[in-house]
Design an enzyme around this catalytic site. Structure first.
Site, PDB file in Angstrom:
ATOM      1  N   GLU A 127       0.825  -1.210   0.000  1.00  0.00           N
ATOM      2  CA  GLU A 127       0.000   0.000   0.000  1.00  0.00           C
ATOM      3  C   GLU A 127       0.860   1.261   0.000  1.00  0.00           C
ATOM      4  OE1 GLU A 127      -2.960  -0.376  -0.692  1.00  0.00           O
ATOM      5  OE2 GLU A 127      -3.042  -2.530  -0.318  1.00  0.00           O
ATOM      6  N   HIS A 179       1.524   2.295  -3.569  1.00  0.00           N
ATOM      7  CA  HIS A 179       0.429   3.083  -4.163  1.00  0.00           C
ATOM      8  C   HIS A 179       0.410   4.507  -3.600  1.00  0.00           C
ATOM      9  CE1 HIS A 179      -1.201  -0.334  -6.233  1.00  0.00           C
ATOM     10  NE2 HIS A 179      -1.484  -1.002  -5.122  1.00  0.00           N
TER      11      HIS A 179
END
Length: 748
Positions: A66, A69
């Site tokens: 994550e 991203h």
């Protein structure tokens, strides 16, 4: 896993920091209770430190994904509204807002997400449409970067973890052929125990774990190129991996090399020997086993010395195969005698332990000989034109074996009735005892030896069977190859002749007063199912479960009866169309010894360690690329049916369980496992499936080529399809995990 693109509107993310602890407790009371139960189980039954290490490692993988991203979104000046590790409600005091982004740690740690403004939320929010910092308003290359950043971070993390492990030293299993499956690919190619695989396919100097993905990727009929180093002799071979009916994947039929160290005890206190084996009988005056976990065998009785003197287990200058094969050769030559082992304890102390011979466990019934199903390349059987079963050819079936003894007498093993005459010893031909009979004869008969086989062979045209006598020389080199019955389909091998045959699950005759006669078995009874009764290390007898056996699979059943205690099984037979169930016991047959004394050896490994940070980087990058390739090959094999998804796929429960076990063994093994999980997560998450990063990338590729995104209805439909597929896949893998756990706990 990233936040899915869904057609349903997503409400604005509230500022969880304003939520009171009391309201959170009331809303999540059930989840809290379940969490406390899980915590109690961890504290009561598990090692908390191992749980923390495994949990932290898996959470870190999600965080890195994550973070990729998140960092890419910030780099492209996209507004990030939420950064979450896990799904569901945030944990108390684990959610706060800093700037424009809410950071939170949620209750369900199976993934995470980064929520960006305008990221496929399906709303008609004018802000998301017009804001220049909206995800949907970025260029296609920028959105591609943001979508792929999580996968890129996982691959980079895997590479870093591999580098760390190689700096410390990584245990690798050498690609050395130790044991072979009788009748398997390696056995048919006449590869000998101790041979090293120098090349397979395009992979030079492979390790044992490199073999599997290359073999799995083959289709039926494909040949694998092999370069074999047989004690200094290089051989280039081609062989087809075999996938038997019901097997999870195709194999070469080899097992990795063992070390001379006994397995180390685990938390279940597993002893380093098979219960009730010959090795287990070696005990001190108080009845305690003399073999200890982690003992190293340094010497044993030597058949080439007077009085079987104990000498070091060392290979000679002209034998590069290793010490373990000296061990196996001595076991084979001393099968009928006690063997004294000299061991070194983990404490540094030494001990001398004598192990009695191991004998066959006889059921008191002679099973029916099956067809010859395989011969070895360049073996006496191939030279004599023995015909194995292939296609419509039923294969030769041995009905008589004849050989000359050192005392000038002749022994005849026959399935028929032959009168004994002067100088001729006639005995029943027992297919289960035939390999032992021949090896014992070869050991006591000096010089070149020959065996006459009489076989039934079906004639072309009229399909009538004809008796044919074949004379075969005895192969002393192949005789010492270590073969095993690895699967139910595996035949029995006579390595000295280079042939393998099946044993029919049909009773040919019953010994009066023997276990089979006592159980009520009769000639022509056809065995259809067995239930092996096995004793574990604690002495508990497991009744097992019924397993259906096919007409040619009795050899595997017999091997199980030899290796498990209390050496008995429930057998269901077909007698004239009627099912009959009996309990079949065994007795020691001291005329037939077994090579294996029951010691359980650890797999041999070699340390791969980088000598510099530069070499570690190169090794880590190479291992990362190899693992990506391996993962794709495994997926390819599953899709095209060469590998059973049911028997090879795993879900989050298995990953957590393995991580917990490895965390308890070694932090370095845990780091290696986390690297492998990173690779698998990256590959799977980038598959072209809507809802996953790969699915988003496919939409962006479409947009790049067409100059506009796909129609909204198509986008929504494919998103639902992807959501359904991912949910089904998760349920499938979690179901497999639970089933495997139940099999272990309930001993199914």
């Amino acid at each position: 896993m990233d936040n899915p693109v869904t057609p349903a509107p997503m409400p604005p993310i509230p500022d969880e920091t304003t939520e009171s602890t009391g309201s959170w407790l009331r809303e999540n009371l059930v989840n809290i209770v379940l969490g406390l139960i899980c915590l109690t189980v961890v504290l009561r039954y598990l090692d908390p430190l191992s749980v923390v290490l495994a949990g932290a490692g898996l959470t870190f993988i999600i965080f890195i994904h994550e973070l990729g991203h998140f960092a890419a979104a910030k780099l492209c000046n996209v507004r990030v509204e939420a950064f979450s590790i896990g799904f569901g409600p945030p944990l108390p005091f684990c959610s706060y807002k800093y700037g424009e982004t809410t950071y939170k740690l949620c209750l369900v740690p199976l993934g995470g997400f980064v929520k960006m403004l305008g990221e496929g939320d399906g709303t008609n929010d004018d802000t998301a449409d017009t804001d220049p910092r909206s995800f949907k308003n970025q260029s296609v290359p920028e959105r591609m970067l943001i979508i792929s950043a999580g996968v890129i971070m996982n691959i980079l993390l895997a590479c870093v973890l591999f580098v760390i492990v190689y700096m410390h030293g990584l245990e690798e299993i050498p690609a050395t052929v130790a044991r072979m499956e009788a009748g398997g690919t390696a056995w048919r190619l006449n590869i000998h125990s101790g041979s090293e695989i120098r090349k397979i396919g395009n992979r030079e100097n492979p390790w044992f774990d490199d073999l599997r993905p290359i073999v799995w990727a083959t289709n039926k009929g494909d040949l694998v190129d092999l370069k074999i180093d047989d004690n200094g002799t290089i051989r280039d071979l081609k062989g087809e991996p075999i996938r038997d009916e019901g097997a999870p994947f195709p194999v070469l039929g080899i097992l990795p090399m063992e070390s001379l160290s006994l397995i180390r005890g685990d938390k279940f206190n597993t002893p380093p020997f098979i219960p009730d084996s010959a090795a287990s009988q070696a005990k001190d005056a108080e009845g305690h086993p003399l073999f200890h976990s982690g003992d190293t065998l340094v010497g044993m009785s030597d058949p080439d010395t007077p009085d079987r003197k104990v000498t070091p287990i060392k290979s000679g200058a002209n034998d590069a195969r290793g010490d373990i094969f000296v061990y196996h050769r001595r076991l084979a030559r001393l099968a009928t005698e006690p063997i004294t082992f000299e061991v070194t304890r983990t404490s540094g102390e030494t001990a001398s332990i004598t192990v009695p011979p191991a004998y066959r466990r006889d059921t008191g019934m002679r099973m029916r000989m099956g067809s010859i199903v395989a011969t070895r390349v360049g073996s006496p059987a191939e030279a004599a034109k023995v015909q194995p079963k292939e296609g419509t050819n039923p294969g030769d079936r041995i009905v008589e074996v004849e050989f000359a003894n050192a005392d000038k007498t002749v022994t005849v093993l026959t399935s028929g009735k032959v009168e004994a005459t002067t100088g001729r010893v006639v005995k029943p031909l027992d297919p289960l005892k035939l390999p032992t009979e021949l090896t014992q004869w070869a050991d006591r008969t000096p010089g070149p030896k020959r065996v006459t086989l009489t076989v039934w062979r079906e004639q072309e045209g009229d399909h009538a069977e004809k008796r044919i006598a074949l004379e075969l020389p005895w192969d002393e080199v192949g005789r010492f190859d270590v073969t095993t019955e690895m699967k139910a389909q595996t035949p029995i091998a006579i390595n000295g002749l280079g042939l393998a045959y099946h044993v029919q699950a049909v009773v040919d005759s019953v010994t009066p007063g023997g276990p089979a006669a006592t159980a009520g078995l009769q000639p022509n009874d056809a065995c259809e199912a067995v239930r092996i009764r096995a004793k574990d290390a604690t002495g508990t007898v497991d009744e097992g479960r019924w397993e259906t056996i096919k007409p040619h699979q009795w050899a595997f059943v017999d091997e199980l009866l030899q290796r498990v205690s209390p050496f008995e099984a429930d057998v269901r037979v077909n007698r004239g169309g009627q099912p009959v169930e009996v309990r079949l016991g065994t007795v020691e047959d001291r005329d037939y010894s077994r090579t294996d004394r029951g010691l359980i050896l650890a797999t041999q490994t070699r340390i791969q360690k980088a000598n510099s940070i530069g070499e570690a980087l190169q090794m880590g990058a190479d291992r990362t690329l190899r693992m990506i390739q391996t993962t794709y090959i495994n997926l390819y094999a599953m899709v095209f049916g060469r590998v059973s998804a049911v028997q090879t796929m795993s879900g989050p429960i298995t990953l957590a369980r393995i991580s917990y076990i490895l965390a308890g063994e070694s932090v370095w093994k845990l780091i290696l496992m986390l690297a492998l999980i990173n690779i698998n997560l990256a590959v799977v998450n980038f598959l072209p499936i809507p809802l996953l990063d790969g699915g988003h990338m496919m939409f962006l590729i479409y947009e790049a080529f067409r100059g506009k995104p796909p129609p909204e209805r198509v986008h929504i439909l494919l998103t639902y399809v992807g959501f359904f597929f991912v949910i089904c896949l998760m349920l499938f893998t979690i179901g497999l995990d639970i089933y495997r756990l139940l099999k272990v706990w309930l001993r199914w």
